[in-house]
Design a protein around this motif. Structure first.
Motif, PDB file in Angstrom:
ATOM      1  N   HIS A   1       0.797  -1.269  -0.007  1.00 38.82           N
ATOM      2  CA  HIS A   1      -0.164  -0.152   0.075  1.00 38.82           C
ATOM      3  C   HIS A   1       0.729   1.229  -0.037  1.00 38.82           C
ATOM      4  CE1 HIS A   1      -3.898  -2.104   0.192  1.00 38.82           C
ATOM      5  NE2 HIS A   1      -3.490  -2.633   1.364  1.00 38.82           N
TER       6      HIS A   1
ATOM      7  N   SER B   1       0.412   3.904  -2.916  1.00 46.70           N
ATOM      8  CA  SER B   1      -0.119   5.156  -2.605  1.00 46.70           C
ATOM      9  C   SER B   1       0.770   6.091  -3.137  1.00 46.70           C
ATOM     10  CB  SER B   1      -0.222   5.420  -1.151  1.00 46.70           C
ATOM     11  OG  SER B   1       0.949   5.583  -0.512  1.00 46.70           O
TER      12      SER B   1
ATOM     13  N   PRO C   1       0.900   5.180  -8.137  1.00 45.95           N
ATOM     14  CA  PRO C   1      -0.048   4.354  -8.521  1.00 45.95           C
ATOM     15  C   PRO C   1       0.218   3.682  -9.807  1.00 45.95           C
ATOM     16  CG  PRO C   1      -0.563   6.633  -8.213  1.00 45.95           C
ATOM     17  CD  PRO C   1       0.742   6.832  -8.204  1.00 45.95           C
ATOM     18  N   GLY C   2       0.975   3.991 -10.832  1.00 46.77           N
ATOM     19  CA  GLY C   2       1.248   3.446 -12.085  1.00 46.77           C
ATOM     20  C   GLY C   2       1.963   2.068 -11.765  1.00 46.77           C
TER      21      GLY C   2
ATOM     22  N   HIS D   1       1.309  -0.366 -10.101  1.00 45.04           N
ATOM     23  CA  HIS D   1       0.519  -1.763  -9.954  1.00 45.04           C
ATOM     24  C   HIS D   1       0.757  -2.630 -10.990  1.00 45.04           C
ATOM     25  CE1 HIS D   1      -2.689  -4.450  -8.851  1.00 45.04           C
ATOM     26  NE2 HIS D   1      -2.981  -3.657  -8.065  1.00 45.04           N
TER      27      HIS D   1
ATOM     28  N   TYR E   1      -5.014  -9.612  -4.325  1.00 41.43           N
ATOM     29  CA  TYR E   1      -6.182  -9.009  -3.360  1.00 41.43           C
ATOM     30  C   TYR E   1      -5.792  -9.434  -1.980  1.00 41.43           C
ATOM     31  CZ  TYR E   1     -10.448  -7.499  -1.427  1.00 41.43           C
ATOM     32  OH  TYR E   1     -11.452  -6.859  -0.690  1.00 41.43           O
TER      33      TYR E   1
ATOM     34  N   GLU F   1      -5.403   6.076  -4.762  1.00 38.32           N
ATOM     35  CA  GLU F   1      -4.280   7.006  -4.164  1.00 38.32           C
ATOM     36  C   GLU F   1      -4.798   7.210  -2.455  1.00 38.32           C
ATOM     37  OE1 GLU F   1      -2.611  10.602  -2.347  1.00 38.32           O
ATOM     38  OE2 GLU F   1      -4.724  10.348  -3.156  1.00 38.32           O
TER      39      GLU F   1
ATOM     40  N   HIS G   1      -4.878   3.323  -0.882  1.00 38.24           N
ATOM     41  CA  HIS G   1      -3.548   2.904  -0.585  1.00 38.24           C
ATOM     42  C   HIS G   1      -3.012   3.699   0.350  1.00 38.24           C
ATOM     43  CE1 HIS G   1      -3.283  -0.314  -3.395  1.00 38.24           C
ATOM     44  NE2 HIS G   1      -3.503   0.597  -4.636  1.00 38.24           N
TER      45      HIS G   1
ATOM     46  N   ASP H   1     -15.154  -8.250  -3.866  1.00 35.43           N
ATOM     47  CA  ASP H   1     -13.945  -8.330  -3.903  1.00 35.43           C
ATOM     48  C   ASP H   1     -13.202  -7.954  -5.314  1.00 35.43           C
ATOM     49  OD1 ASP H   1     -13.772  -9.044  -1.257  1.00 35.43           O
ATOM     50  OD2 ASP H   1     -13.224 -11.481  -1.775  1.00 35.43           O
ATOM     51  N   LEU H   2     -13.674  -8.520  -6.546  1.00 37.87           N
ATOM     52  CA  LEU H   2     -13.180  -8.045  -7.616  1.00 37.87           C
ATOM     53  C   LEU H   2     -13.415  -6.504  -7.680  1.00 37.87           C
ATOM     54  CD1 LEU H   2     -14.242 -10.970  -9.795  1.00 37.87           C
ATOM     55  CD2 LEU H   2     -11.882 -10.299  -9.129  1.00 37.87           C
TER      56      LEU H   2
ATOM     57  N   ARG I   1     -13.546  -4.217  -5.629  1.00 34.48           N
ATOM     58  CA  ARG I   1     -12.637  -3.637  -4.546  1.00 34.48           C
ATOM     59  C   ARG I   1     -11.436  -3.609  -5.212  1.00 34.48           C
ATOM     60  NH1 ARG I   1     -14.696  -6.676  -0.357  1.00 34.48           N
ATOM     61  NH2 ARG I   1     -16.464  -5.743   0.340  1.00 34.48           N
ATOM     62  N   TYR I   2     -11.118  -4.734  -5.500  1.00 36.40           N
ATOM     63  CA  TYR I   2      -9.467  -4.931  -6.079  1.00 36.40           C
ATOM     64  C   TYR I   2      -9.457  -3.952  -7.443  1.00 36.40           C
ATOM     65  CZ  TYR I   2      -5.586  -6.992  -8.543  1.00 36.40           C
ATOM     66  OH  TYR I   2      -4.249  -7.686  -9.092  1.00 36.40           O
ATOM     67  N   GLU I   3     -10.265  -3.740  -8.132  1.00 33.50           N
ATOM     68  CA  GLU I   3     -10.336  -3.215  -9.427  1.00 33.50           C
ATOM     69  C   GLU I   3     -10.064  -1.544  -9.043  1.00 33.50           C
ATOM     70  OE1 GLU I   3     -10.207  -4.772 -12.185  1.00 33.50           O
ATOM     71  OE2 GLU I   3     -10.145  -3.186 -13.541  1.00 33.50           O
TER      72      GLU I   3
ATOM     73  N   MET J   1      -8.441  -0.375  -6.730  1.00 34.44           N
ATOM     74  CA  MET J   1      -7.122  -0.333  -6.121  1.00 34.44           C
ATOM     75  C   MET J   1      -6.131  -0.391  -7.060  1.00 34.44           C
ATOM     76  SD  MET J   1      -6.708  -2.187  -2.830  1.00 34.44           S
ATOM     77  CE  MET J   1      -7.778  -2.555  -1.606  1.00 34.44           C
ATOM     78  N   ARG J   2      -6.583  -0.678  -8.423  1.00 35.31           N
ATOM     79  CA  ARG J   2      -5.604  -0.901  -9.629  1.00 35.31           C
ATOM     80  C   ARG J   2      -5.585   0.506 -10.028  1.00 35.31           C
ATOM     81  NH1 ARG J   2      -6.239  -6.464 -12.467  1.00 35.31           N
ATOM     82  NH2 ARG J   2      -4.335  -6.146 -13.143  1.00 35.31           N
ATOM     83  N   GLY J   3      -3.976   0.491 -10.639  1.00 35.71           N
ATOM     84  CA  GLY J   3      -3.642   1.578 -11.423  1.00 35.71           C
ATOM     85  C   GLY J   3      -3.920   3.039 -10.996  1.00 35.71           C
ATOM     86  N   THR J   4      -4.026   3.791 -11.795  1.00 35.39           N
ATOM     87  CA  THR J   4      -4.275   5.159 -11.502  1.00 35.39           C
ATOM     88  C   THR J   4      -5.763   5.525 -11.707  1.00 35.39           C
ATOM     89  OG1 THR J   4      -2.336   5.761 -12.947  1.00 35.39           O
ATOM     90  CG2 THR J   4      -3.459   7.613 -11.920  1.00 35.39           C
TER      91      THR J   4
END
Lengths: 203, 203
Positions: free
Chosen positions: A102, A106, A109-110, A112, A154, B99, B102, B150-151, B153-155, B157-160
């Motif tokens: 995390h 944080s 972000p890129g 990931h 996850y 952002e 995380h 869960d999917l 939530r996971y999504e 957190m991904r990328g920007t």
DNA sequence: CCCCTAAGAGACGCTGCGTCTCTAACGGGG
DNA sequence: CCCCGTTAGAGACGCAGCGTCTCTTAGGGG
């Protein structure tokens, strides 16, 4: 008196020190000054190489964990092949605490994408399964193919938990859960030999 | 001259300011001093109420987003009920950038539970589906029941990426992917009417 | 053997933390 | 209606760490 380190040698010393700091104090308390002090060098030496702590941390991780796995040997079945991948992931993930993950994400972000999929060998595994006749075809939706890895990732971000603290047994139980409760039933529903059209049994 | 704010009023002003700071500058640059300056009060006023920025941020989120949803109205089918839940989640998730997520989680790992499941109404949804005859029984593995959430939530957190930036259309496409490619086929494989024993068709 | 690059060291100004101190506004109890 | 205790509003303080800079000197390439 002091024999100065240069290039490779110096860089390795720095990255190992950074890694040690992360393990001892966590990412939150990783500090450029701390690392510089630990390796007994000037801060400028670090700033010359990496713009900030995220980049330093990423470099440290790549240095101690080495390059990613490239290919997965054929273990004889779809389940065993995926299990191999999950075990490999867990082996590396052992070093990624949620706090570290995390923290890195944080600030960058890129990033990931670095942890994200290596679609090459998963496709290969699927192709082998199709060749064996375990499944009728290998072109499943990406979301399905990546599902087990996404779930592992996850899980690695959840709570205070850390892969390192999980006993071998729990790990295997977790993998079995993912594969037997979720992934394999799903794959069989989508491309199982008893369902050759590759459609879900219900609308 | 200045009429001093107290209690509720003051607290609300602080939380709204904190939220505004997060939206304007992101969580990384959320600062106690910045919030204090924005509300025109002393730092001590903030420290009297929250020990640090994570707690402040969480309080701010709870303040602006209000309490969680309690029950899900019966939309007529398993798919529609889950879709309702996913839409509700996305509605709230609209405000959670990766952002922010995380950032919060890296500073307060235990916090993940706050975002995590509300098993009550998912079980209820499953029970309704069983009553309708869509599935044969409702006692699926927790991992399966929570899979769509869960999917999501996971999504998140991904990328920007940020839910807010996704058009309505893409969101619906994403939900359809989760439900039609993954969740429903899986549920049908485990508890579909054509497979009454509740075992996967293979192995 | 010389010279130029970069290592090792630390000073500098800055931002934000968390604590503390001070004054005065407010509002509840009499 | 006034008085007193609470706490808002303001900012000083010392500290940690950032990122930049300057300075000296080791040591490797030519």
């Amino acid at each position: 008196m002091p024999s100065r380190r240069r290039g490779e040698e110096l860089e390795a010393a720095i990255l190992e020190a950074a890694w040690a700091e992360i393990q001892e104090h966590g990412y939150q308390r990783l500090t450029i000054e701390g690392v510089a002090a630990r390796v007994q060098t000037g801060k400028q030496v670090l700033y010359r190489r990496w713009p900030n702590r995220v980049h330093l941390a990423v470099a440290a991780i790549r240095h101690v964990l080495g390059p990613l796995v490239e290919t997965v040997p054929d273990a004889g079945s779809l389940r065993e092949d995926y299990l191999t991948v999950l075990r490999l992931m867990a082996g590396r993930a052992r070093f990624y605490t949620p706090e570290l993950l995390h923290g890195l994400l944080s600030e960058m972000p890129g990033l990931h994408d670095f942890f994200s999929t290596l679609p090459g060998f998963l496709a290969e595994i699927l192709r082998r399964a199709a060749a064996r006749g375990e499944i009728t075809h290998a072109d499943l939706p990406d979301r399905v193919i990546n599902l087990p890895l996404d779930l592992v990732r996850y899980e690695g971000m959840r709570g205070t938990r850390n892969w390192a603290t999980l006993a071998e047994v729990d790990l295997e139980k977790f993998f079995a859960e993912i594969l037997d409760d979720v992934f394999l039933p799903l794959v069989m529903a989508l491309a199982g030999p008893r369902n050759p059209e590759g459609r879900p049994p219900i609308g």
